[in-house]
Scaffold this motif. Structure first.
Motif, PDB file in Angstrom:
ATOM      1  N   LEU A  80       6.513   8.939  10.540  1.00  0.00           N
ATOM      2  CA  LEU A  80       7.557   7.754  10.267  1.00  0.00           C
ATOM      3  C   LEU A  80       8.647   8.026  11.237  1.00  0.00           C
ATOM      4  O   LEU A  80       9.267   6.896  11.878  1.00  0.00           O
ATOM      5  N   ASP A  81       8.964   9.071  11.485  1.00  0.00           N
ATOM      6  CA  ASP A  81      10.125   9.443  12.467  1.00  0.00           C
ATOM      7  C   ASP A  81       9.873   8.972  13.938  1.00  0.00           C
ATOM      8  O   ASP A  81      10.738   8.496  14.570  1.00  0.00           O
TER       9      ASP A  81
ATOM     10  N   THR B  56       9.621  -1.899   7.984  1.00  0.00           N
ATOM     11  CA  THR B  56       8.482  -2.065   8.294  1.00  0.00           C
ATOM     12  C   THR B  56       7.661  -0.750   8.811  1.00  0.00           C
ATOM     13  O   THR B  56       6.443  -0.819   8.821  1.00  0.00           O
ATOM     14  N   ILE B  57       8.209   0.216   9.007  1.00  0.00           N
ATOM     15  CA  ILE B  57       7.671   1.353   9.352  1.00  0.00           C
ATOM     16  C   ILE B  57       6.717   1.735   8.425  1.00  0.00           C
ATOM     17  O   ILE B  57       6.126   2.701   8.646  1.00  0.00           O
TER      18      ILE B  57
ATOM     19  N   LYS C 127       4.856   0.580   6.458  1.00  0.00           N
ATOM     20  CA  LYS C 127       3.619  -0.021   6.267  1.00  0.00           C
ATOM     21  C   LYS C 127       2.664   0.663   7.087  1.00  0.00           C
ATOM     22  O   LYS C 127       1.345   0.482   6.865  1.00  0.00           O
ATOM     23  N   ALA C 128       3.132   1.644   8.076  1.00  0.00           N
ATOM     24  CA  ALA C 128       2.145   1.894   9.228  1.00  0.00           C
ATOM     25  C   ALA C 128       1.554   3.325   8.712  1.00  0.00           C
ATOM     26  O   ALA C 128       0.620   4.054   9.252  1.00  0.00           O
ATOM     27  N   VAL C 129       2.266   4.070   7.610  1.00  0.00           N
ATOM     28  CA  VAL C 129       1.813   5.423   7.080  1.00  0.00           C
ATOM     29  C   VAL C 129       1.491   5.294   5.435  1.00  0.00           C
ATOM     30  O   VAL C 129       2.441   4.937   4.674  1.00  0.00           O
ATOM     31  N   LYS C 130       0.188   5.409   5.192  1.00  0.00           N
ATOM     32  CA  LYS C 130      -0.108   4.985   3.862  1.00  0.00           C
ATOM     33  C   LYS C 130       0.131   6.292   2.819  1.00  0.00           C
ATOM     34  O   LYS C 130      -0.438   7.416   3.149  1.00  0.00           O
ATOM     35  N   SER C 131       0.906   6.183   1.703  1.00  0.00           N
ATOM     36  CA  SER C 131       1.135   7.290   1.117  1.00  0.00           C
ATOM     37  C   SER C 131       0.018   7.450   0.083  1.00  0.00           C
ATOM     38  O   SER C 131      -0.615   6.434  -0.438  1.00  0.00           O
ATOM     39  N   THR C 132      -0.474   8.862  -0.183  1.00  0.00           N
ATOM     40  CA  THR C 132      -1.320   9.020  -1.067  1.00  0.00           C
ATOM     41  C   THR C 132      -0.924   9.504  -2.379  1.00  0.00           C
ATOM     42  O   THR C 132      -1.446   9.949  -3.444  1.00  0.00           O
ATOM     43  N   VAL C 133       0.276   9.782  -2.518  1.00  0.00           N
ATOM     44  CA  VAL C 133       1.170  10.370  -3.997  1.00  0.00           C
ATOM     45  C   VAL C 133       2.256   9.363  -3.999  1.00  0.00           C
ATOM     46  O   VAL C 133       3.180   8.713  -3.200  1.00  0.00           O
ATOM     47  N   THR C 134       2.438   9.181  -5.390  1.00  0.00           N
ATOM     48  CA  THR C 134       3.659   8.315  -5.810  1.00  0.00           C
ATOM     49  C   THR C 134       4.425   8.863  -7.040  1.00  0.00           C
ATOM     50  O   THR C 134       3.866   9.824  -7.826  1.00  0.00           O
ATOM     51  N   ARG C 135       5.628   8.646  -7.220  1.00  0.00           N
ATOM     52  CA  ARG C 135       6.592   8.985  -8.166  1.00  0.00           C
ATOM     53  C   ARG C 135       6.141   8.307  -9.419  1.00  0.00           C
ATOM     54  O   ARG C 135       5.876   7.127  -9.409  1.00  0.00           O
ATOM     55  N   LEU C 136       6.302   8.747 -10.572  1.00  0.00           N
ATOM     56  CA  LEU C 136       6.001   8.188 -11.823  1.00  0.00           C
ATOM     57  C   LEU C 136       7.115   8.474 -12.755  1.00  0.00           C
ATOM     58  O   LEU C 136       7.688   9.639 -12.520  1.00  0.00           O
ATOM     59  N   ASP C 137       7.803   7.280 -13.367  1.00  0.00           N
ATOM     60  CA  ASP C 137       8.806   7.684 -14.327  1.00  0.00           C
ATOM     61  C   ASP C 137       8.688   6.494 -15.480  1.00  0.00           C
ATOM     62  O   ASP C 137       8.201   5.609 -15.195  1.00  0.00           O
ATOM     63  N   TYR C 138       9.225   6.910 -16.350  1.00  0.00           N
ATOM     64  CA  TYR C 138       9.305   6.208 -17.609  1.00  0.00           C
ATOM     65  C   TYR C 138       9.959   4.422 -17.095  1.00  0.00           C
ATOM     66  O   TYR C 138       9.404   3.477 -17.623  1.00  0.00           O
ATOM     67  N   GLU C 139      11.109   4.600 -16.423  1.00  0.00           N
ATOM     68  CA  GLU C 139      11.491   3.289 -16.220  1.00  0.00           C
ATOM     69  C   GLU C 139      10.744   2.488 -15.413  1.00  0.00           C
ATOM     70  O   GLU C 139      10.970   1.174 -15.712  1.00  0.00           O
ATOM     71  N   SER C 140      10.024   2.838 -14.562  1.00  0.00           N
ATOM     72  CA  SER C 140       9.001   1.928 -13.558  1.00  0.00           C
ATOM     73  C   SER C 140       7.844   1.717 -14.428  1.00  0.00           C
ATOM     74  O   SER C 140       7.199   0.668 -13.810  1.00  0.00           O
TER      75      SER C 140
END
Length: 505
Positions: free
Chosen positions: A26-27, A222-223, A225-238
């Motif tokens: 990303l950098d 837009t940057i 979109k070029a790097v696909k994350s395979t891990v995501t945060r989870l929380d109650y609010e979302s």
């Protein structure tokens, strides 16, 4: 202890989490493809860290910045220069030979010295009279054990009585796994840049990061979109929006039937907790299978639970045909009875939530359920994977992938920064929860919550993600009266409360 996410501008924290290599990409995109000079990003990072310092510590005047010789040190030089020009009493302690500085870090170093602020050789005694220390030793690229003078410096920092603000990541913490590389800075605050690193939120990360702040350094959206994350945060609010308001014409059959199997001699409380959690999260009917000797005791304190004393696998078949989901393991034991109960459900073509002793029995004689949610803590995971708890903790992300590959279905790896995944999903990392939940019965509650959500129509992966976060969020609110002494049953009123988000103001 789970990480505390804080955003100075009250913006929503991003959900994607990244490995160190992905953040470097990303950098690179920001610099090479978007035309943002690297020194510009470094200036923004140092400025952002200084803003966090002023926000949380408005009264400090004496700042010590401990710098390494990489870009993390460069961020520290920028902060030091800005603080010095703003009238703070600033000391810069240098680790490593500044003749090895290059690129943007060298530019930042020269900009600092040009305003009259000089770096000094590190000495622990220089940490004795200071209001706050800035950790700018290592960035996210560290992937080997900290040794030599670097280790001695980190140990000295951890002896400080003043707070420590870490830039990007606490030095010595592995950005990808959250493991400690021999020794790591124990920060009170951490400010992370461009992309949130996955290691901040699980393993030892939550304990060492303190309050986490995030600054995207104003890079174009837009940057990402070029790097696909395979891990995501989870929380109650979302996730709470999945808990929709109930139909006015609903009945108990609408919300499913949960069967909890467990409670061998001396462990009936575990099965009772799981059953009541399933009820409190909204399942329509709850049955419980336990030993004959104490089946009737359940109805004395919770008559809503239909308690059955069953001693053989044959006796349980009629019940299995009636229910929508089975939760097996809480207080199950590993006796002949427990094994018989597990064997009775192993080929069941219904969702099965597997916990506690059911996992230990599964480790002894492995097989794959057709539609399961496995909920091990690190010790149980080690037995399932025939390895050590140390190995599980060294890379929790690798461990949960291995569990899912071996056993299929949905896998949950409990602990600080609980992980959730299946074969098709990103790995989710729960950022709710607290160390008060490190007590008996908490896992039994989680098993019941997940089973109760599945009974109401959630898929196994949806129920696992929402259940983990609802459970942790309930724990956070139950702990407002103190983490020490928190009991698992203290969460039950909050489980009900947060299962009804439409009632929350």
């Amino acid at each position: 202890m789970n990480s505390i996410l804080v955003n100075m501008d009250n913006n929503i924290f991003p959900l994607p989490l990244y490995r160190a290599s992905q953040v470097r990409e990303l950098d690179r995109i920001a610099i090479e493809e978007m035309g943002i000079p690297g020194i510009c990003l470094m200036e923004r990072a140092g400025s952002g860290a200084f803003a966090i310092l002023k926000f949380y510590y408005p009264d400090v005047r004496r700042i010590t910045v401990v710098c390494g010789i990489g870009n993390n040190g460069g961020d520290g030089y920028v902060l030091a220069r800005l603080a010095y020009l703003a009238g703070y009493d600033v000391t810069v302690l240098q680790i490593g030979d500044t003749s090895r500085l290059k690129g943007d870090a060298l530019i930042a170093f020269k900009s600092m010295t040009n305003v009259g602020l000089q770096a000094q050789a590190f000495a622990e005694k220089k940490l004795s009279i200071v209001d706050i220390v800035i950790d700018a030793l290592f960035g996210t690229g560290l992937d080997r054990e900290v040794m030599g003078q670097w280790r001695l410096v980190i140990e000295a920092l951890n002896r400080c009585t003043c707070p420590i603000l870490s830039i990007d990541i606490p030095s010595g913490l592995h950005a990808d796994t959250g493991a400690i590389l021999g020794v790591a800075v124990h920060a009170k605050n951490t400010v992370s840049f461009i992309g949130l690193k996955q290691g901040l939120f699980t393993g030892d990360g939550p304990d060492y990061c303190g309050k986490i702040s995030f600054d995207d350094l104003q890079v174009p959206s837009t940057i990402y979109k070029a790097v696909k994350s395979t891990v995501t945060r989870l929380d109650y609010e979302s996730l709470k929006t999945a808990l929709s308001k109930r139909s006015r014409v609903a009945h108990k059959g609408t919300f499913g039937h949960v069967l909890v199997i467990g409670g061998d001699s001396g462990m009936i409380g575990a099965a009772r907790l799981a059953a009541e959690a399933a009820a409190r999260v909204g399942a329509g009917k709850i049955s419980l299978v336990t030993r004959n000797a104490h089946a009737a005791l359940i109805n004395l304190t919770r008559p809503e639970i239909m308690s059955h004393g069953i001693e053989t696998a044959e006796q349980i078949v009629p019940l299995l045909n009636k229910v929508n989901v089975v939760a097996i393991g809480p207080g199950l034991g590993q006796s002949i009875w427990g094994r018989a109960m597990l064997d009775a459900v192993k080929n069941l073509q219904k969702p099965i939530v597997v916990d506690a002793d059911a996992l230990n029995l599964l480790a002894k004689k492995p097989f794959r359920f057709s539609n399961s949610v496995l909920t091990p803590h690190p010790g149980e995971a080690a037995r399932l994977l025939e390895t050590s708890t140390t190995d599980i903790k060294a890379d929790r992300f690798a461990a949960i992938r291995a569990l899912q590959l071996r056993f299929g279905g949905v896998c949950i790896l409990k602990g600080a920064g609980t992980l959730v995944t299946d074969s098709d999903s990103q790995i989710g990392v729960c950022t709710d929860g607290n160390p008060g939940m490190a007590g008996g019965g908490m896992g039994d509650l989680l098993t019941g919550i997940i089973a109760g959500l599945i009974a109401q129509g959630f898929s196994t992966i949806e129920a696992a993600k929402l259940g983990v976060c609802l459970h942790a969020h309930a724990g956070d609110h139950a702990a407002l009266e103190g983490e020490r002494g928190l009991l698992s049953s203290d969460l039950l009123p909050w489980v009900r409360h947060y299962a009804n988000p439409e009632l929350l103001s």
